[in-house]
Design a protein around this motif. Structure first.
Motif: not given
Length: 746
Positions: A721-724, A726-728, A730-731, A745-746
């Motif tokens: 649920r931590n967007t930042a 996850k983005e790191q 999933q770069d 993640f889901e």
């Protein structure tokens, strides 16, 4: 059917609960996929599960936690929405009870008129589908006997059989197949069959049952994928081996709509052993395969799978790429059953058909010692036909590849002797055993004739013994661990002591029952049945430990014959040296009684095997999900599991945190976890943004291994649920660099 329902009369409070549930993961009944849980062990007691039923409905909350009494009270007093009251997702009390395996509560709800075919809003699941999804075979059996239709599908076209097969709930699949579910032409909206669901998740035992029940191995889904293709794609080598044994040369060459074969898929994902197995099979049956080999080599090269490329180019031999003992599931099952079959063939142990015990009980006849059983049965009216059936049962067990392939069940009784002269003088244990087995789907009705029982007094030669009998008795003792620890047998624990017993010691105070409990510690919960219990037995879980720890514990126990203590210590050392090293899976999922002490015991055993006994652990899977172990104990166990070279799957649902991620990181940095390809951290509240750096290192180190594939499940964690964060993770550059890594993640 009548007897089954009467034991669960919904309008009375039972004197003794006959059907139980295992502790299950937090889940909502309408979830499409809520972590898998072990099938209900049916241990004769109620264990309250933790469920995520929406607050606000007392009826749904009571049903979801198996609160039989409160459900009855609420329904008798009248609830606002009635027995089929729904929450906002369309879940009913029946669904909540079914998904969590509370069979008694299901019976009570049906008795008050609950709609057995009601569906939840989101996915259209019925109570039967939800029970199958969680692997509660006893609940599925009860729902079927109560009128649930096995073929009903949800919105995705999935029925109860597909759900059970997907999560490898073999017993639930067996129950559904026995109910008459058809296999040919039975598929979901995408053309997937039950066999494909089992194959894509590597559930070889489930696939074997489906194949023996008529599943077609060459069926293809809407993309043209077959069961072999989806198993090869994810590197399930044992499942591939099983499927190959049922395929013709033409079927082996099948391609999907993208032109890919099973070999291409395995090569693309870097599954060296699967590629090796397919190459061996193709060389045997298909002659030239140069075109396919070139395509497989091309996709493997693009993904950087050097080992696979070398194999396809012939630089390494296919046979040498297969780990010893890996690949052939059927052979491994045969080899694990053969020592038991040898003991049976040699006459050291005799098993008795369940109807023989039922006859003894019906005549109120206490069990005779082995030397007198057949004479006693004849005196009681055991017919020639029944005697012939007993002979045929024993012959099948001695000659079978393994029992399940012949539809047979072997039950071993673990219990306290109630007097020095006779183990059960008042038929106390006999009555409990027969009553409980008669309620089980695998022993009810005609199936009883296919159940063979080991009861020491009837199965081993008793005193006085002649020289031959004494020799056979010693052989039987030396092999007791095989019977109780084998995944081919069920263990029934009758732990209660009759008030009339001449020996009042509890089960937990005794030596032989302690030994039997220790050596059954690795058995899946669905193979252990508590048929009667004393006040302490419900909390007992003795995880196999190193011999030194076992000896200390045994020294606190009492033997009717004091000399037996040293015999039992020697037997346990034999179990560790012969059997412990062959165990493939540690699964304690959902067992709340698995504590820090249990984890430390397991750690000590693994360390002993590695450092002192020099036995290489064969464990490929460890599941500690939803147990009561602290983070500190998990970290200690991970330190030892990292040195288990064959470990492929590690499930820590709800159990992982920053300390566990750090320990895993250190293992990967030290070159351990060399074959781990599946890491399940779902529902772990301690996996949050602070774990990102450790996860990054784990991901990077995993891609330095020869076997690069790693799937990490992070659903329902704070990190998911931590967007930042996850983005790191999933770069795009990160994802492009590590093509054999999957973070979900889901």
């Amino acid at each position: 059917m009548t007897n089954l329902k009467s034991s669960l009369d919904p309008r009375r409070a039972p004197a003794e609960v006959l059907v139980s549930s295992v502790n299950t993961p937090t889940a909502s009944p309408c979830s499409p996929k809520s972590g898998s849980s072990a099938p209900s062990p049916g241990v004769g007691r109620r264990v309250l599960a933790t469920v995520a039923v929406e607050k606000g409905s007392p009826l749904l909350e009571a049903a979801g936690t198996g609160d039989f009494e409160t459900v009855g009270l609420l329904l008798r007093s009248g609830t606002q929405g009635g027995v089929d009251e729904k929450d906002r997702r369309g879940n009913t009390a029946l669904m909540a009870a079914a998904m969590n395996g509370h069979t008694e509560t299901v019976g009570r709800l049906l008795g008050f008129g609950a709609n057995i075919e009601e569906r939840c809003h989101l996915y259209g699941n019925t109570a039967l589908i939800l029970a199958a999804l969680s692997g509660h075979a006893e609940t599925v059996d009860f729902l079927l006997h109560s009128g649930a239709r096995a073929g009903e599908k949800n919105k995705n076209g999935n029925n109860a059989l597909f759900m059970a097969a997907r999560d490898g709930h073999t017993e639930t699949v067996d129950v559904l197949l026995r109910s008459g579910v058809q296999l040919p032409g039975n598929c979901d909206n995408n053309g997937n069959t039950a066999l494909m669901f089992a194959a894509m998740h590597g559930h070889t035992e489930t696939a074997d049952l489906l194949l023996s029940s008529g599943a077609r191995v060459d069926d293809a889904n809407s993309n043209g994928d077959t069961a072999l293709m989806v198993a090869a794609r994810d590197g399930h080598t044992e499942t591939v081996s099983l499927l190959l044994s049922s395929l013709s040369a033409d079927q082996l060459e099948q391609t999907n709509k993208e032109g890919s074969t099973a070999l291409t898929m395995a090569a693309q994902n870097g599954h060296t052993e699967t590629v090796a197995l397919l190459l061996q099979k193709k060389a045997d049956v298909a002659g030239s395969l140069e075109r396919e080999r070139e395509r497989a080599k091309s996709v493997a090269s693009k993904r950087g799978h050097t080992e696979v490329v070398n194999l396809l180019e012939g630089r390494t031999e296919a046979e040498g790429s297969l780990t010893k003992g890996e690949g052939d599931w059927v052979k491994r099952q045969r080899e694990s059953w053969e020592p038991i079959a040898d003991v049976l063939r040699g006459g050291a142990v005799v098993l008795w058909p369940l109807p023989a015990l039922q006859l003894l009980l019906s005549r109120n006849e206490k069990i005779p010692k082995r030397q007198e059983v057949e004479e006693t049965l004849r005196r009681l009216g055991w017919s020639d036909k029944e005697a012939a059936g007993m002979t045929e049962l024993r012959k099948k067990l001695e000659e079978a590849e393994f029992p399940s392939r012949s539809g047979l069940t072997v039950v071993c009784l673990s219990y306290p002797w109630l007097s020095r002269e006779h183990p059960d003088p008042e038929c106390f244990h006999l009555q409990k055993l027969c009553e409980q087995l008669s309620s089980k789907w695998w022993a009810r009705g005609e199936a009883a004739a296919k159940v063979a029982v080991f009861w020491d007094f009837m199965s081993l030669f008793q005193k006085p013994r002649d020289e031959r009998q004494d020799s056979l008795f010693k052989t039987a003792l030396e092999n007791l661990d095989l019977l109780y620890s084998s995944t081919h047998t069920r263990v029934c624990r009758s732990t209660a002591v009759s008030p009339l017993s001449l020996n009042p010691l509890s089960f937990n105070e005794r030596g032989w029952p302690t030994f039997e409990t220790f050596i059954t510690g690795f058995k899946p919960p669905n193979l252990i049945h508590l048929i009667s219990m004393d006040s302490n037995a419900s909390s007992v879980l003795l995880t196999p430990a190193c011999p030194k720890t076992f000896d200390k514990i045994l020294n606190t126990k009492i033997f009717t014959n004091g000399a037996d203590a040293e015999i039992v210590k020697a037997l346990y050392r034999g179990f560790v040296s012969r059997t412990a090293g062959t165990i493939r899976a540690f699964s304690f999922a959902g067992r709340r009684e698995f504590s820090d002490e249990s984890a430390d015991s397991l750690t000590s055993l693994l360390r002993f095997m590695r450092e002192e006994a020099l036995i290489a652990a064969a464990v490929t899977q460890c599941d500690l999900s939803y147990t009561s172990v602290s983070h500190a104990a998990v970290v200690k166990l991970l330190g030892e599991l990292g040195k288990v070279h064959r470990l492929k799957r590690l499930l820590l649902k709800r159990m992982a945190g920053t300390a566990a991620l750090k320990a895993l990181r250190e293992s990967f940095e030290d070159g351990e976890m060399s074959e781990l390809n599946f890491l399940d951290l779902r529902d772990s509240r301690g996996v949050d943004g602070s774990c990102v750096s450790d996860l990054e290192v784990i991901c990077k180190e995993s891609q330095k291994r020869k076997k690069k594939r790693l799937d990490v499940k992070l659903m329902r964690t704070p990190l998911a649920r931590n967007t930042a964060a996850k983005e790191q993770l999933q770069d795009k550059e990160f994802a492009r660099e590590f093509v054999d890594l999957e973070l979900q993640f889901e």
